[in-house]
Design a protein around this motif. Structure first.
Motif, short mmCIF file in Angstrom:
data_model
loop_
_atom_site.label_atom_id
_atom_site.label_comp_id
_atom_site.label_asym_id
_atom_site.label_seq_id
_atom_site.Cartn_x
_atom_site.Cartn_y
_atom_site.Cartn_z
N GLY A 129 44.31 7.89 -52.63
CA GLY A 129 45.12 9.07 -52.89
C GLY A 129 46.61 8.87 -52.73
N SER A 130 47.03 7.74 -52.18
CA SER A 130 48.46 7.47 -52.00
C SER A 130 49.15 7.36 -53.35
CB SER A 130 48.65 6.16 -51.22
OG SER A 130 50.01 5.75 -51.27
N LYS A 131 50.36 7.87 -53.41
CA LYS A 131 51.16 7.78 -54.63
C LYS A 131 52.14 6.61 -54.56
CE LYS A 131 49.49 11.83 -56.12
NZ LYS A 131 48.36 12.05 -55.27
N ALA A 132 52.03 5.78 -53.52
CA ALA A 132 52.93 4.65 -53.33
C ALA A 132 52.84 3.70 -54.52
CB ALA A 132 52.58 3.91 -52.05
N ALA A 133 53.99 3.21 -54.97
CA ALA A 133 54.02 2.30 -56.10
C ALA A 133 54.78 1.01 -55.81
CB ALA A 133 54.62 2.98 -57.32
N THR A 134 55.34 0.89 -54.60
CA THR A 134 56.05 -0.32 -54.21
C THR A 134 55.62 -0.70 -52.79
OG1 THR A 134 57.93 0.81 -53.20
CG2 THR A 134 58.08 0.34 -55.57
N LYS A 135 55.95 -1.91 -52.41
CA LYS A 135 55.61 -2.39 -51.07
C LYS A 135 56.25 -1.50 -50.01
CE LYS A 135 55.41 -6.70 -48.48
NZ LYS A 135 55.71 -8.14 -48.54
N GLY A 136 57.48 -1.10 -50.23
CA GLY A 136 58.18 -0.26 -49.26
C GLY A 136 57.56 1.12 -49.09
N GLU A 137 56.84 1.57 -50.12
CA GLU A 137 56.20 2.89 -50.07
C GLU A 137 54.77 2.84 -49.52
OE1 GLU A 137 56.37 4.06 -54.16
OE2 GLU A 137 58.49 4.58 -54.08
N GLY A 138 54.24 1.62 -49.35
CA GLY A 138 52.88 1.49 -48.84
C GLY A 138 51.88 0.89 -49.81
N PHE A 139 52.34 0.49 -50.98
CA PHE A 139 51.50 -0.23 -51.93
C PHE A 139 51.71 -1.70 -51.62
CE2 PHE A 139 51.10 -2.18 -56.27
CZ PHE A 139 49.74 -1.96 -56.42
N ASP A 140 50.75 -2.31 -50.93
CA ASP A 140 51.01 -3.66 -50.43
C ASP A 140 49.75 -4.52 -50.36
OD1 ASP A 140 49.62 -2.94 -48.07
OD2 ASP A 140 51.46 -2.23 -47.15
N GLY A 144 30.78 18.11 -66.08
CA GLY A 144 30.78 17.56 -64.73
C GLY A 144 31.95 16.60 -64.50
N ALA A 145 32.21 15.72 -65.47
CA ALA A 145 33.30 14.76 -65.34
C ALA A 145 34.66 15.45 -65.32
CB ALA A 145 33.24 13.73 -66.47
N THR A 146 34.80 16.48 -66.14
CA THR A 146 36.06 17.23 -66.17
C THR A 146 36.28 17.97 -64.86
OG1 THR A 146 35.88 17.47 -68.57
CG2 THR A 146 37.35 19.00 -67.43
N ALA A 147 35.22 18.58 -64.35
CA ALA A 147 35.31 19.28 -63.05
C ALA A 147 35.62 18.28 -61.93
CB ALA A 147 34.02 20.03 -62.76
N PHE A 148 34.96 17.13 -61.97
CA PHE A 148 35.21 16.10 -60.95
C PHE A 148 36.66 15.63 -60.99
CE2 PHE A 148 35.44 11.64 -59.70
CZ PHE A 148 35.01 11.74 -58.38
N THR A 149 37.17 15.39 -62.19
CA THR A 149 38.57 14.96 -62.33
C THR A 149 39.52 16.01 -61.76
OG1 THR A 149 38.05 13.65 -64.29
CG2 THR A 149 40.35 14.31 -64.01
N PHE A 150 39.27 17.27 -62.05
CA PHE A 150 40.10 18.36 -61.53
C PHE A 150 40.06 18.38 -60.00
CE2 PHE A 150 40.48 22.75 -60.02
CZ PHE A 150 41.77 23.03 -60.43
N VAL A 151 38.86 18.35 -59.43
CA VAL A 151 38.71 18.40 -57.97
C VAL A 151 39.34 17.17 -57.32
CG1 VAL A 151 37.03 18.34 -56.07
CG2 VAL A 151 36.68 19.89 -58.00
N ALA A 152 39.11 15.98 -57.89
CA ALA A 152 39.68 14.75 -57.34
C ALA A 152 41.20 14.81 -57.31
CB ALA A 152 39.20 13.55 -58.14
N THR A 153 41.78 15.43 -58.33
CA THR A 153 43.23 15.56 -58.40
C THR A 153 43.73 16.58 -57.39
OG1 THR A 153 43.16 14.97 -60.74
CG2 THR A 153 45.16 16.05 -59.94
N VAL A 154 43.08 17.72 -57.30
CA VAL A 154 43.50 18.78 -56.36
C VAL A 154 43.33 18.32 -54.91
CG1 VAL A 154 42.94 21.10 -55.52
CG2 VAL A 154 43.09 20.67 -57.97
N VAL A 155 42.20 17.71 -54.60
CA VAL A 155 41.94 17.26 -53.23
C VAL A 155 42.86 16.10 -52.86
CG1 VAL A 155 40.19 16.23 -51.73
CG2 VAL A 155 39.57 18.11 -53.22
N GLY A 156 43.21 15.29 -53.84
CA GLY A 156 44.20 14.24 -53.59
C GLY A 156 43.68 12.83 -53.49
N PHE A 157 42.43 12.57 -53.88
CA PHE A 157 42.01 11.17 -53.82
C PHE A 157 42.16 10.47 -55.17
CE2 PHE A 157 37.95 13.45 -54.28
CZ PHE A 157 37.31 12.74 -55.28
#
Length: 181
Positions: free
Chosen positions: A142-153, A96-109
């Protein structure tokens, strides 16, 4: 049933439990004094403690002068189920955890470990003008932002309990007691 982070009176903080003892079923296992263990709540409470501790550290460790040699920050690295920190669900239900990890990654959250690492690096190296001491940074789910300019703020709000100055002070004081200071 979803349990929200709440630390209550901190009565469970620092209690020593012995797995071989009958006391483990009658003594608190949670920070708020609850006896019933809940891994999800432990995780949420630990994040709340981090934010409170950060806020209190800013008050206690930074002076009134302009010396910003100590910068204290807290952040949300994002939901990273592929890390080793997702071990309890994986132990209880590997498939279940492996399937959840896969789905969470594919869906994008979920975000990759590398994004969480990039956010940590940014928080550790950014200047005071970009990441003021005492701030809490996060990004949209789900954002991939890693800096303030990218939306990690610091525009994310924290809970009412995370803004409780009295609770932050009591957590700090209780932590000092636990470690013998």
């Amino acid at each position: 049933r979803q349990l929200h982070p709440t630390l209550g009176d901190l009565s469970g903080l620092g209690i020593q439990l012995n797995a071989d003892s009958a006391a483990t079923t009658t003594r608190p296992t949670m920070v708020d004094g609850s006896i019933e263990y809940n891994g999800s709540k432990v995780y949420k409470d630990s994040k709340l403690c981090n934010v409170l501790f950060c806020r209190e550290a800013v008050k206690r460790w930074t002076g009134d002068d302009d010396d910003n040699s100590i910068q204290i920050r807290s952040f949300n690295p994002g939901f990273i189920p592929s890390s080793g920190l997702f071990r309890a669900p994986r132990k209880d239900n590997w498939l279940g955890a492996t399937a959840f990890t896969f789905v969470a990654t594919v869906v994008g959250f979920a975000v990759p470990i590398e994004v969480g690492g990039a956010r940590l690096a940014y928080m550790a190296t950014a200047g005071e003008e970009d990441v003021p001491s005492g701030s809490y940074f996060s990004a949209d789910t789900g954002s991939k932002a890693a800096t303030k300019g990218e939306g990690f703020d610091g525009s994310s709000s924290v809970s009412k309990e995370a803004m409780d100055d009295d609770l932050a002070s009591r957590l700090w004081d209780r932590s000092l007691e636990i470690v013998g200071l």
